[in-house]
Motif scaffolding. Structure first.
Motif, PDB file in Angstrom:
ATOM      1  N   LYS A   1      -4.953  -9.192 -18.951  1.00 49.68           N
ATOM      2  CA  LYS A   1      -5.132  -8.599 -20.283  1.00 49.68           C
ATOM      3  C   LYS A   1      -6.540  -8.087 -20.511  1.00 49.68           C
ATOM      4  O   LYS A   1      -6.784  -7.339 -21.458  1.00 49.68           O
ATOM      5  CB  LYS A   1      -4.733  -9.594 -21.375  1.00 49.68           C
ATOM      6  N   GLU A   2      -7.506  -8.464 -19.631  1.00 57.23           N
ATOM      7  CA  GLU A   2      -8.843  -7.877 -19.712  1.00 57.23           C
ATOM      8  C   GLU A   2      -8.928  -6.576 -18.926  1.00 57.23           C
ATOM      9  O   GLU A   2      -9.983  -5.939 -18.896  1.00 57.23           O
ATOM     10  CB  GLU A   2      -9.902  -8.858 -19.180  1.00 57.23           C
ATOM     11  N   GLY A   3      -7.836  -6.212 -18.256  1.00 55.68           N
ATOM     12  CA  GLY A   3      -7.825  -4.988 -17.473  1.00 55.68           C
ATOM     13  C   GLY A   3      -8.283  -5.153 -16.041  1.00 55.68           C
ATOM     14  O   GLY A   3      -8.386  -4.167 -15.296  1.00 55.68           O
ATOM     15  N   THR A   4      -8.556  -6.377 -15.607  1.00 50.84           N
ATOM     16  CA  THR A   4      -8.948  -6.628 -14.222  1.00 50.84           C
ATOM     17  C   THR A   4      -7.748  -6.449 -13.300  1.00 50.84           C
ATOM     18  O   THR A   4      -6.669  -7.010 -13.560  1.00 50.84           O
ATOM     19  CB  THR A   4      -9.501  -8.055 -14.064  1.00 50.84           C
ATOM     20  N   GLN A   5      -7.934  -5.693 -12.246  1.00 47.68           N
ATOM     21  CA  GLN A   5      -6.857  -5.537 -11.269  1.00 47.68           C
ATOM     22  C   GLN A   5      -6.752  -6.808 -10.437  1.00 47.68           C
ATOM     23  O   GLN A   5      -7.690  -7.179  -9.731  1.00 47.68           O
ATOM     24  CB  GLN A   5      -7.123  -4.334 -10.354  1.00 47.68           C
ATOM     25  N   LEU A   6      -5.605  -7.458 -10.518  1.00 47.82           N
ATOM     26  CA  LEU A   6      -5.372  -8.698  -9.787  1.00 47.82           C
ATOM     27  C   LEU A   6      -4.705  -8.457  -8.447  1.00 47.82           C
ATOM     28  O   LEU A   6      -4.905  -9.209  -7.494  1.00 47.82           O
ATOM     29  CB  LEU A   6      -4.510  -9.647 -10.622  1.00 47.82           C
ATOM     30  N   HIS A   7      -3.885  -7.413  -8.391  1.00 47.61           N
ATOM     31  CA  HIS A   7      -3.146  -7.125  -7.163  1.00 47.61           C
ATOM     32  C   HIS A   7      -2.872  -5.632  -7.088  1.00 47.61           C
ATOM     33  O   HIS A   7      -2.586  -4.981  -8.106  1.00 47.61           O
ATOM     34  CB  HIS A   7      -1.813  -7.879  -7.131  1.00 47.61           C
ATOM     35  N   ALA A   8      -2.944  -5.085  -5.872  1.00 44.77           N
ATOM     36  CA  ALA A   8      -2.538  -3.704  -5.636  1.00 44.77           C
ATOM     37  C   ALA A   8      -1.911  -3.602  -4.256  1.00 44.77           C
ATOM     38  O   ALA A   8      -2.476  -4.110  -3.269  1.00 44.77           O
ATOM     39  CB  ALA A   8      -3.729  -2.749  -5.748  1.00 44.77           C
ATOM     40  N   ASP A   9      -0.739  -2.986  -4.191  1.00 42.98           N
ATOM     41  CA  ASP A   9      -0.135  -2.686  -2.897  1.00 42.98           C
ATOM     42  C   ASP A   9      -0.937  -1.600  -2.181  1.00 42.98           C
ATOM     43  O   ASP A   9      -1.685  -0.843  -2.812  1.00 42.98           O
ATOM     44  CB  ASP A   9       1.300  -2.172  -3.076  1.00 42.98           C
ATOM     45  N   ILE A  10      -0.729  -1.509  -0.885  1.00 44.78           N
ATOM     46  CA  ILE A  10      -1.301  -0.413  -0.103  1.00 44.78           C
ATOM     47  C   ILE A  10      -0.228   0.670   0.054  1.00 44.78           C
ATOM     48  O   ILE A  10       0.883   0.402   0.524  1.00 44.78           O
ATOM     49  CB  ILE A  10      -1.765  -0.907   1.289  1.00 44.78           C
ATOM     50  N   VAL A  11      -0.544   1.864  -0.363  1.00 43.90           N
ATOM     51  CA  VAL A  11       0.377   2.991  -0.251  1.00 43.90           C
ATOM     52  C   VAL A  11       0.833   3.137   1.204  1.00 43.90           C
ATOM     53  O   VAL A  11       0.028   2.982   2.135  1.00 43.90           O
ATOM     54  CB  VAL A  11      -0.300   4.288  -0.750  1.00 43.90           C
ATOM     55  N   ASP A  12       2.097   3.441   1.403  1.00 40.35           N
ATOM     56  CA  ASP A  12       2.756   3.631   2.696  1.00 40.35           C
ATOM     57  C   ASP A  12       3.115   2.312   3.382  1.00 40.35           C
ATOM     58  O   ASP A  12       4.134   2.224   4.056  1.00 40.35           O
ATOM     59  CB  ASP A  12       1.918   4.453   3.688  1.00 40.35           C
ATOM     60  N   LEU A  13       2.252   1.305   3.253  1.00 41.15           N
ATOM     61  CA  LEU A  13       2.431   0.071   4.028  1.00 41.15           C
ATOM     62  C   LEU A  13       3.015  -1.069   3.199  1.00 41.15           C
ATOM     63  O   LEU A  13       3.277  -2.143   3.741  1.00 41.15           O
ATOM     64  CB  LEU A  13       1.085  -0.393   4.600  1.00 41.15           C
ATOM     65  N   ALA A  14       3.207  -0.864   1.908  1.00 43.83           N
ATOM     66  CA  ALA A  14       3.445  -1.986   0.994  1.00 43.83           C
ATOM     67  C   ALA A  14       4.692  -2.790   1.343  1.00 43.83           C
ATOM     68  O   ALA A  14       4.640  -4.011   1.503  1.00 43.83           O
ATOM     69  CB  ALA A  14       3.519  -1.479  -0.433  1.00 43.83           C
ATOM     70  N   TYR A  15       5.838  -2.145   1.440  1.00 49.27           N
ATOM     71  CA  TYR A  15       7.110  -2.851   1.679  1.00 49.27           C
ATOM     72  C   TYR A  15       7.799  -2.159   2.849  1.00 49.27           C
ATOM     73  O   TYR A  15       8.288  -1.035   2.720  1.00 49.27           O
ATOM     74  CB  TYR A  15       7.989  -2.819   0.425  1.00 49.27           C
TER      75      TYR A  15
ATOM     76  N   ASN B   1      11.346  -4.139  14.795  1.00 49.24           N
ATOM     77  CA  ASN B   1      11.804  -5.472  15.218  1.00 49.24           C
ATOM     78  C   ASN B   1      12.463  -6.234  14.063  1.00 49.24           C
ATOM     79  O   ASN B   1      12.716  -7.424  14.180  1.00 49.24           O
ATOM     80  CB  ASN B   1      10.630  -6.279  15.769  1.00 49.24           C
ATOM     81  N   HIS B   2      12.690  -5.513  12.958  1.00 47.48           N
ATOM     82  CA  HIS B   2      13.355  -6.051  11.770  1.00 47.48           C
ATOM     83  C   HIS B   2      12.531  -7.121  11.058  1.00 47.48           C
ATOM     84  O   HIS B   2      13.076  -7.921  10.297  1.00 47.48           O
ATOM     85  CB  HIS B   2      14.755  -6.576  12.102  1.00 47.48           C
ATOM     86  N   ARG B   3      11.217  -7.124  11.308  1.00 50.92           N
ATOM     87  CA  ARG B   3      10.342  -7.992  10.530  1.00 50.92           C
ATOM     88  C   ARG B   3      10.004  -7.308   9.211  1.00 50.92           C
ATOM     89  O   ARG B   3       9.818  -6.092   9.172  1.00 50.92           O
ATOM     90  CB  ARG B   3       9.065  -8.297  11.309  1.00 50.92           C
ATOM     91  N   ARG B   4       9.940  -8.087   8.149  1.00 45.58           N
ATOM     92  CA  ARG B   4       9.634  -7.546   6.823  1.00 45.58           C
ATOM     93  C   ARG B   4       8.154  -7.741   6.534  1.00 45.58           C
ATOM     94  O   ARG B   4       7.584  -8.822   6.782  1.00 45.58           O
ATOM     95  CB  ARG B   4      10.497  -8.233   5.769  1.00 45.58           C
ATOM     96  N   ILE B   5       7.529  -6.708   5.972  1.00 44.87           N
ATOM     97  CA  ILE B   5       6.072  -6.678   5.867  1.00 44.87           C
ATOM     98  C   ILE B   5       5.651  -6.288   4.447  1.00 44.87           C
ATOM     99  O   ILE B   5       6.221  -5.379   3.850  1.00 44.87           O
ATOM    100  CB  ILE B   5       5.479  -5.666   6.872  1.00 44.87           C
ATOM    101  N   HIS B   6       4.657  -7.011   3.938  1.00 45.79           N
ATOM    102  CA  HIS B   6       4.036  -6.661   2.665  1.00 45.79           C
ATOM    103  C   HIS B   6       2.529  -6.543   2.890  1.00 45.79           C
ATOM    104  O   HIS B   6       1.894  -7.454   3.433  1.00 45.79           O
ATOM    105  CB  HIS B   6       4.325  -7.731   1.600  1.00 45.79           C
ATOM    106  N   THR B   7       1.949  -5.427   2.450  1.00 42.32           N
ATOM    107  CA  THR B   7       0.536  -5.154   2.687  1.00 42.32           C
ATOM    108  C   THR B   7      -0.170  -4.921   1.354  1.00 42.32           C
ATOM    109  O   THR B   7       0.296  -4.144   0.521  1.00 42.32           O
ATOM    110  CB  THR B   7       0.368  -3.921   3.594  1.00 42.32           C
ATOM    111  N   CYS B   8      -1.294  -5.610   1.158  1.00 37.85           N
ATOM    112  CA  CYS B   8      -2.001  -5.620  -0.126  1.00 37.85           C
ATOM    113  C   CYS B   8      -3.442  -5.164   0.052  1.00 37.85           C
ATOM    114  O   CYS B   8      -4.080  -5.432   1.073  1.00 37.85           O
ATOM    115  CB  CYS B   8      -2.033  -7.034  -0.712  1.00 37.85           C
TER     116      CYS B   8
END
Length: 833
Positions: free
Chosen positions: A110-124, A129-136
């Motif tokens: 609520k103070e406007g601080t960015q707590l989390h951001a995905d990485i474009v292209d790599l996020a989900y 090899n059917h491994r699931r990946i999340h990139t931040c």
């Protein structure tokens, strides 16, 4: 491959939002105002079937299994607003922005601080090899803590770590990865914002974490979570304090079990005793008797698996649910003899059965084993002593059969404690071997991480069914998210070396921030030659502050690690262990706090002093509760010890009361007797006046409260019988102690609960370096002032000011009701001018 590159739409459902991407659907829940759930549905069905969560806002297939632990809440509300190329989800505390093309999800407080951001292209992503990946997105200013049980430095920035639990005997304390636990949770703390956020990946498959080690010029600095299967199911837990993140994570996965008080005592153990050719029972009772002869307190004995090593067609083999009657002539009498000595025995129980196990056919007929990947025969894997089969705890009938075996062959002999061991399932290498998964069907690759939790779950049920109103004491080596609600844990079979003493502290602190407050490491080292004398002394001096305190070994040089193995050092060791027993009121209260809140007992400095970035890398010094800074000597041959004191605080040497200012580093002289310990300003530390040597048979009858009156403080002293479940019915006593500092310093005692304390004698030890009091009252009655130390010692009601310690010392009988102690430091004008 599947890659989410753009989002077509964001829509609101009943209790969540759906983001339709060009690859997989993503659902976003505002679980609470402080917890988001972001789930990328790679499996396509969004099945809810968790053995981990104790709080949900949805129906779950495991609700019946988890009854008694799980509660249902209503998800928090948020408002969806469509803007140009993005959707905004505005909750009470958090704002989620879904950027549509290129696609990513960002989260702000609520103070406007960015707590989390995905990485474009790599996020989900799902890779080939059917491994699931999340990139931040991450920053060079980010620190990363937790990840369950990890070796090496405390801050895991730029580290690569796997979560594939192993039976890692003799592991390298700096480098070995993985160890025994699978807890895909970590806390990110930024040095600039000083705000913390938690990442809990709700998934049971093996996984790995890259916390900025990998670098590519095409994308911002990033971290990566990669798992062998399942959805990317992220619970993003906001703070801004680390403590708030830990409390909220344990709201999701469970608080620490309220163990019997014996669990905080010295737990004797060694593989030596149960491996003797005969009369192991006599050797163990003699060990307990020797501790008492040596004046060393003891409360437990961890019984290694030699008790169930029996004759088979292939020789002596370890076979769970059997007893070697040559080694243990009469198990029931053995447990009775140990109980008579006030000692709780925790027999070792394993979930693998050798192919020569005498009960194997009986268990096969009951269909208790994990099945092979391509037949209905049990899967075969490597086990301790040969090939074996592995129990499938995800099957209801197996759980009932296991409980019956556990009762008949262990519990009914007379113990309400069990040590679940070797439950990592890592030697069943065909990960496609099939498990019941409550009738749905699953693989061991999917479910092996939860087997230890379920094993502990039903162990607790079996103990309750056998002993009724008795508090279970379960110990477990492996564990998934939520293991803390069942068991006390430890970091397995560590190596005997100086590095283990040092780096095991960071391992424990990482577990503390992963929701597991009640844990430790084998003191003295489990595997290797006997520890040298100096190492053993230093390890015990550190071990007395670990929630689990056990000296346990299987020495490779035919020795046995025992407290008296170096006669010229026994006094140091005896003094340290007796000091732990004096700290029992403080430790037991902290264990109850962890049971209520999930907060650590051993707390990292970055958590206790989040406003001081100088503490963010510290992995050796730690806080025990809110009041004691522990700075153990962990270097061989050390003559001095440097200690940094966090800013905006003041500290006092526990022994001399010498003051140290916050923000400064002091270099202290140390010798082999030294346990550097510091009292924080505003501290309230209850300790036992009467020296106990066994918690099972003795109670605290006198209480000494060490406090420092430089600032306000508070502490909740907790008491109950330490054995039964009666505390759940109100049979406890909470004494809320508050200190209002000032010219008149007031200690207020307010009681809650029906438990009758055994404390008759009270002492206050109030550090106040500036001057002696003018007067003291207890419950409105003026306390006599003694100027002569010996006369004060002989009185049961009075006060004395120690010039040596600069401390006000007050003695009085316990009023056993609400009352106040007032200490006046107002100036008394003797001259009258």
């Amino acid at each position: 491959m599947k890659v989410c590159l753009k989002a077509a739409s964001v829509t609101q459902q009943d209790s969540y939002f759906t983001v339709q991407t060009d690859s997989v659907p993503i659902r976003i829940w505002f679980v609470t105002d402080q917890i988001l759930r972001i789930r990328a549905g790679f499996d396509g069905d969004f099945s809810e079937e968790s053995y981990s969560l104790v709080t949900t806002a949805w129906e779950d297939r495991m609700d019946d299994f988890m009854k008694g632990y799980r509660k249902r809440i209503t998800a928090a509300q948020a408002v969806l607003t469509e803007e140009e190329n993005q959707a905004v989800l505005q909750g009470k505390e958090l704002k989620v922005i879904v950027e549509k093309e290129p696609f990513r999800i960002c989260v702000y407080d609520k103070e406007g601080t960015q707590l989390h951001a995905d990485i474009v292209d790599l996020a989900y992503m799902e890779d080939s090899n059917h491994r699931r990946i999340h990139t931040c997105e991450i920053s060079p200013e980010d620190c990363f803590y937790g990840f369950g049980e990890k070796s090496g430095e405390f801050n895991k920035a730029q580290k690569f770590m796997g979560m594939s639990p192993k039976d890692a005997m003799g592991y390298n304390p700096k480098e070995t990865d993985s160890l025994y636990k699978h807890i895909p949770f970590y806390i990110k703390l930024n040095r600039n914002t000083q705000k913390a956020v938690g990442y809990f990946y709700h998934n049971t498959y093996e996984c790995d974490f890259d916390m900025g080690r990998e670098k590519s010029n095409y994308w911002k600095m990033h971290s990566r979570y990669r798992t062998d299967g399942g959805d990317i199911d992220l619970f993003l837990i906001t703070g801004p304090s680390i403590r708030q993140v830990v409390e909220r994570y344990t709201d999701l996965t469970g608080k620490s079990a309220m163990l019997p008080k014996s669990a905080l005592g010295y737990l004797g153990s060694s593989m030596y005793y149960p491996e003797l050719e005969a009369d192991c029972d006599d050797a163990i009772t003699e060990f307990i008797d020797t501790t008492k002869e040596e004046g060393i307190p003891v409360d437990g004995f961890q019984l290694s698996s030699g008790y169930c090593a029996v004759d088979t067609e292939e020789g002596i083999k370890r076979c769970t649910f059997t007893w070697n009657k040559k080694r243990f002539k009469d198990p029931k009498d053995f447990f009775a003899q140990m109980k008579k000595r006030g000692v709780c025995v925790s027999p070792n129980v394993k979930p693998g059965m050798l192919l020569v196990h005498p009960k194997l056919e009986e268990m096969k007929e009951k269909d208790m084993f994990i099945k092979a990947s391509e037949s209905d025969e049990p899967g075969i894997g490597t086990w301790w002593g040969g090939k074996g089969m592995f129990v499938d705890f995800t099957k209801a009938s197996t759980r009932e059969n296991w409980k019956a075996l556990l009762k008949e062959n262990v519990l009914e002999y007379g113990t309400s404690s069990v040590w679940n061991d070797n439950c990592e399932y890592d030697s069943l290498i065909d990960k496609d071997c099939r498990c019941s998964f409550e009738g749905k069907g699953g693989t061991i690759g999917q479910l092996k991480s939860v087997m230890s939790n379920i094993m502990c779950h039903i162990t607790g049920e079996a103990i309750h069914e056998t002993f009724g109103n008795t508090r279970p004491y379960i110990v477990c080596r492996s564990g998934h998210c939520g293991i803390q609600r069942y068991a006390q844990t430890w970091a397995g079979d560590n190596l005997t070396c100086w590095d283990s003493l040092k780096y095991n502290i960071a391992t424990i602190l990482g577990m503390s921030l992963s929701g597991v407050a009640n844990q430790g490491c084998d003191i003295g080292g489990f595997y290797g030659p006997a520890p040298e004398a100096e190492l053993l002394v230093r390890w015990i001096q550190n071990g007395i502050f670990q929630p689990r305190f056990s000296i346990h070994s299987t020495n490779t040089d035919n020795t046995v690690t025992e407290p008296w193995m170096y006669s010229d050092c026994t006094d140091y060791i005896r003094e340290a262990i007796r000091f732990r027993y004096c700290l029992f009121p403080y430790l037991y209260s902290l264990m109850e706090r962890a049971h209520e809140t999930g907060l650590p007992i051993m707390e990292p400095m970055c958590s206790a002093f989040q406003n001081d970035p100088a503490c963010y890398e510290e992995g050796v010094d730690f806080m025990l509760g809110d009041s004691l800074l522990v700075a153990n000597v962990v270097e061989k041959g050390a003559k001095t010890r440097k200690v940094y004191f966090p800013k905006e605080n003041r500290f006092f040497d526990f022994y001399t009361r010498m003051p140290y200012e916050g923000g400064e580093t002091a270099e202290l002289d140390v010798d082999l007797s030294s346990i550097p310990l510091f009292v924080r300003s505003g501290a309230i530390i209850p300790m036992a006046l009467n020296q106990m040597d066994n918690f099972a048979t003795q109670r605290v009858t006198g209480l000494s409260i060490l406090c420092e009156a430089g600032r306000d403080g508070a502490f909740t002293l907790y008491e109950d019988d330490g054995v039964t479940m009666e505390y759940e019915k109100g049979a406890f006593l909470k004494t809320f102690i508050t200190m209002k500092a000032g010219e008149q310093t007031t200690l207020s005692f307010r009681n809650e609960g029906a438990y009758q304390t055994a404390v008759e004698d009270m002492q206050i030890d109030m550090i106040h370096r500036e001057k002696s009091p003018y007067w003291v009252t207890v419950n409105g009655k003026e306390v006599p002032h003694f100027l002569h130390r010996q006369k004060f010692e002989g009185a049961d009601f009075g006060w004395y000011y120690s010039q040596r310690l600069k401390s006000v010392q007050i003695k009085y009988p316990n009023p056993k009701k609400d009352y106040e102690v007032v200490v006046s430091f107002e100036q008394f004008d003797l001259i009258g001018m």
